[in-house]
Write a protein that holds these residues in place. Structure first.
Motif, PDB file in Angstrom:
ATOM      1  N   SER A  94      -6.382   0.670  -6.120  1.00  0.00           N
ATOM      2  CA  SER A  94      -5.905  -0.583  -6.699  1.00  0.00           C
ATOM      3  C   SER A  94      -6.699  -0.963  -7.941  1.00  0.00           C
ATOM      4  CB  SER A  94      -5.984  -1.711  -5.668  1.00  0.00           C
ATOM      5  OG  SER A  94      -7.330  -1.992  -5.304  1.00  0.00           O
ATOM      6  N   ALA A  95      -7.978  -0.574  -7.986  1.00  0.00           N
ATOM      7  CA  ALA A  95      -8.836  -0.939  -9.111  1.00  0.00           C
ATOM      8  C   ALA A  95      -8.774   0.060 -10.259  1.00  0.00           C
ATOM      9  CB  ALA A  95     -10.282  -1.065  -8.637  1.00  0.00           C
ATOM     10  N   LEU A  96      -8.646   1.332  -9.940  1.00  0.00           N
ATOM     11  CA  LEU A  96      -8.759   2.381 -10.968  1.00  0.00           C
ATOM     12  C   LEU A  96      -7.456   3.105 -11.245  1.00  0.00           C
ATOM     13  CD1 LEU A  96     -12.119   4.066  -9.838  1.00  0.00           C
ATOM     14  CD2 LEU A  96     -11.783   1.976 -11.181  1.00  0.00           C
ATOM     15  N   GLY A  97      -6.444   2.900 -10.400  1.00  0.00           N
ATOM     16  CA  GLY A  97      -5.222   3.668 -10.546  1.00  0.00           C
ATOM     17  C   GLY A  97      -3.979   2.857 -10.261  1.00  0.00           C
ATOM     18  N   ALA A  98      -3.123   3.405  -9.405  1.00  0.00           N
ATOM     19  CA  ALA A  98      -1.859   2.748  -9.079  1.00  0.00           C
ATOM     20  C   ALA A  98      -1.587   2.864  -7.588  1.00  0.00           C
ATOM     21  CB  ALA A  98      -0.709   3.366  -9.872  1.00  0.00           C
ATOM     22  N   VAL A  99      -1.045   1.781  -7.038  1.00  0.00           N
ATOM     23  CA  VAL A  99      -0.717   1.711  -5.616  1.00  0.00           C
ATOM     24  C   VAL A  99       0.743   1.284  -5.476  1.00  0.00           C
ATOM     25  CG1 VAL A  99      -1.222   0.587  -3.417  1.00  0.00           C
ATOM     26  CG2 VAL A  99      -3.071   1.044  -5.020  1.00  0.00           C
ATOM     27  N   ASP A 100       1.458   1.941  -4.584  1.00  0.00           N
ATOM     28  CA  ASP A 100       2.834   1.524  -4.297  1.00  0.00           C
ATOM     29  C   ASP A 100       3.087   1.735  -2.810  1.00  0.00           C
ATOM     30  OD1 ASP A 100       5.328   0.485  -4.710  1.00  0.00           O
ATOM     31  OD2 ASP A 100       6.079   2.143  -5.928  1.00  0.00           O
ATOM     32  N   TYR A 101       4.162   1.156  -2.313  1.00  0.00           N
ATOM     33  CA  TYR A 101       4.428   1.237  -0.882  1.00  0.00           C
ATOM     34  C   TYR A 101       5.896   1.545  -0.608  1.00  0.00           C
ATOM     35  CZ  TYR A 101       6.294  -3.540  -1.297  1.00  0.00           C
ATOM     36  OH  TYR A 101       7.022  -4.638  -1.661  1.00  0.00           O
ATOM     37  N   ILE A 102       6.148   2.062   0.572  1.00  0.00           N
ATOM     38  CA  ILE A 102       7.492   2.324   1.075  1.00  0.00           C
ATOM     39  C   ILE A 102       7.768   1.279   2.146  1.00  0.00           C
ATOM     40  CG2 ILE A 102       9.001   3.976   2.229  1.00  0.00           C
ATOM     41  CD1 ILE A 102       7.126   6.199   1.171  1.00  0.00           C
ATOM     42  N   ASP A 103       8.806   0.507   1.958  1.00  0.00           N
ATOM     43  CA  ASP A 103       9.071  -0.633   2.840  1.00  0.00           C
ATOM     44  C   ASP A 103       9.841  -0.204   4.093  1.00  0.00           C
ATOM     45  OD1 ASP A 103       9.167  -3.143   3.867  1.00  0.00           O
ATOM     46  OD2 ASP A 103      10.589  -3.949   2.406  1.00  0.00           O
ATOM     47  N   LYS A 104       9.261   0.725   4.810  1.00  0.00           N
ATOM     48  CA  LYS A 104       9.812   1.109   6.105  1.00  0.00           C
ATOM     49  C   LYS A 104       8.733   1.854   6.875  1.00  0.00           C
ATOM     50  CE  LYS A 104      11.885   5.644   5.081  1.00  0.00           C
ATOM     51  NZ  LYS A 104      13.122   6.442   5.193  1.00  0.00           N
ATOM     52  N   PRO A 105       8.810   1.854   8.199  1.00  0.00           N
ATOM     53  CA  PRO A 105       7.806   2.570   9.004  1.00  0.00           C
ATOM     54  C   PRO A 105       8.022   4.067   8.944  1.00  0.00           C
ATOM     55  CG  PRO A 105       9.445   1.564  10.438  1.00  0.00           C
ATOM     56  CD  PRO A 105       9.757   1.095   9.047  1.00  0.00           C
ATOM     57  N   THR A 106       6.911   4.814   9.040  1.00  0.00           N
ATOM     58  CA  THR A 106       7.000   6.273   9.063  1.00  0.00           C
ATOM     59  C   THR A 106       6.343   6.867  10.306  1.00  0.00           C
ATOM     60  OG1 THR A 106       4.970   6.398   7.740  1.00  0.00           O
ATOM     61  CG2 THR A 106       7.077   6.501   6.550  1.00  0.00           C
ATOM     62  N   LEU A 107       5.879   6.009  11.212  1.00  0.00           N
ATOM     63  CA  LEU A 107       5.280   6.506  12.443  1.00  0.00           C
ATOM     64  C   LEU A 107       5.251   5.412  13.488  1.00  0.00           C
ATOM     65  CD1 LEU A 107       1.452   6.331  12.490  1.00  0.00           C
ATOM     66  CD2 LEU A 107       2.637   5.759  10.379  1.00  0.00           C
ATOM     67  N   SER A 108       5.068   5.829  14.725  1.00  0.00           N
ATOM     68  CA  SER A 108       4.845   4.914  15.841  1.00  0.00           C
ATOM     69  C   SER A 108       3.340   4.734  15.990  1.00  0.00           C
ATOM     70  CB  SER A 108       5.447   5.471  17.130  1.00  0.00           C
ATOM     71  OG  SER A 108       6.859   5.526  17.047  1.00  0.00           O
ATOM     72  N   TYR A 109       2.901   3.504  15.840  1.00  0.00           N
ATOM     73  CA  TYR A 109       1.478   3.146  15.791  1.00  0.00           C
ATOM     74  C   TYR A 109       1.084   2.620  17.169  1.00  0.00           C
ATOM     75  CZ  TYR A 109      -2.708   1.129  13.501  1.00  0.00           C
ATOM     76  OH  TYR A 109      -3.989   0.817  13.096  1.00  0.00           O
ATOM     77  N   ARG A 110       0.434   3.473  17.930  1.00  0.00           N
ATOM     78  CA  ARG A 110       0.180   3.169  19.333  1.00  0.00           C
ATOM     79  C   ARG A 110      -0.987   2.191  19.499  1.00  0.00           C
ATOM     80  NH1 ARG A 110       1.570   7.113  23.634  1.00  0.00           N
ATOM     81  NH2 ARG A 110       1.388   8.722  22.041  1.00  0.00           N
ATOM     82  N   GLN A 111      -0.748   1.127  20.250  1.00  0.00           N
ATOM     83  CA  GLN A 111      -1.769   0.142  20.562  1.00  0.00           C
ATOM     84  C   GLN A 111      -2.262   0.361  21.991  1.00  0.00           C
ATOM     85  OE1 GLN A 111      -2.451  -2.626  17.916  1.00  0.00           O
ATOM     86  NE2 GLN A 111      -1.765  -0.644  17.147  1.00  0.00           N
TER      87      GLN A 111
END
Length: 327
Positions: free
Chosen positions: A203-220
């Protein structure tokens, strides 16, 4: 693809309950142009046996690093990333946790997104893509279709100052390029966690972007090293409020982030934009400033957390006379 452009790195520790499912999800990826690097951090259960069985039965190219004992999550991922980066074939890197389940198109979707970002920004700049997650319980029953909504996080808050204050980038969703990997190594001992460290650099030195959907099941589950936080609800707020007068609550609220910002500024000041550098320096002064200076700095530089309730808690801390006292 002749040479796999992606290296996926996994640090394991006593992961026998869920590791086989995760490895199976990697073997089922729609895009198989990746190599796997695994380092076990001193497991005492059957984790290593599961890894070796997978290595023997799977067609995935896998390197099992020699373990030097338990060094913790941050150091273990540092060792893995440094090893993978030493091989020039890899253009991109992904972190993988031992207890999740990746959707079948996770690598493919992430790879397409990072290559589009690189076409726009070039390969010299540190680049990072991250995604949402589906929140599940131990048996993979869905608790929330969106991690961001479940924990009241805003993926659009990914400026340098945003991520410094509260990271919304989860390591197991990341894909990043060689420039970011090289810039991040070695990890600072005061980094909050490997994902937070890389997200701050990008975020400070380059570029950040995101995909607005899940790509995995995040186990709690009860043994999560990170991410297994309680749902952000009334009970959580009450527990946090009860801690307000404890002397160590400073560190719980913002202390680790300030320590990380401090070492970041020391290391990367010459590479940051003036806007980012000013915000981070203001953040590092929060623990030593007067009440009025803390409030003014937070407002001026947008040093906020995610959501109204978190920011109410933050400003109560800023107004606390002993906020700067560390224990």
């Amino acid at each position: 693809m002749k040479n796999p452009p992606v290296a996926i790195v996994i640090s394991t520790y006593n992961g026998e309950r869920f590791l086989a499912e995760q490895l199976h999800s990697l073997a089922s990826q729609s895009m198989q142009s990746f190599d796997l690097y695994i380092r076990d951090d001193g497991s005492t259960d059957s984790t290593l046996q599961i890894i070796r069985q997978f290595q023997e039965s799977s067609s995935i190219s896998m390197t099992l690093l020699e373990s030097t004992g338990n060094v913790g999550t941050l150091k273990s991922f540092e060792i893995l990333l440094k090893t993978a980066l030493s091989h020039e074939a890899y253009e991109y890197f992904m972190f993988c946790d031992q207890d999740d389940v990746w959707f079948a198109d996770k690598v493919e979707v992430s790879y397409r997104a990072i290559t589009r970002l690189q076409q726009h920004c070039g390969s010299v700049m540190p680049l990072l893509i991250y995604t949402d997650l589906q929140v599940v319980d131990e048996t993979l029953q869905v608790l929330g279709e969106s991690f961001w909504r479940y924990f009241h996080l805003n993926p659009q808050k990914n400026r340098c100052s945003d991520i410094a204050m509260q990271c919304n980038v989860t390591g197991c969703t990341m894909i990043f390029n060689r420039s970011l990997a090289a810039a991040a190594l070695p990890f600072e001992s005061k980094a909050v966690m490997h994902d937070h460290w890389l997200a701050l650099i990008a975020s400070a030195l380059g570029a950040v972007d995101y995909i607005d959907k899940p790509t995995l099941s995040y186990r709690q589950h009860g043994n999560n090293v990170s991410g297994g936080a309680p749902k952000f609800n009334v009970a959580y707020i009450v527990r946090k409020a009860r801690k307000y007068w404890q002397n160590n609550e400073f560190y719980e609220v913002l202390g680790r982030q300030i320590d990380q910002a401090d070492v970041f500024v020391e290391r990367y000041a010459s590479l940051c934009s003036s806007e980012c550098l000013e915000a981070l320096r203001a953040m590092t002064r929060l623990s030593s400033s007067s009440i009025s200076e803390r409030v003014v700095s937070a407002v001026r530089y947008g040093l906020y957390k995610h959501g109204l309730l978190r920011n109410i808690g933050l400003f109560f801390w800023l107004l606390k006379p002993s906020a700067g006292n560390r224990t």
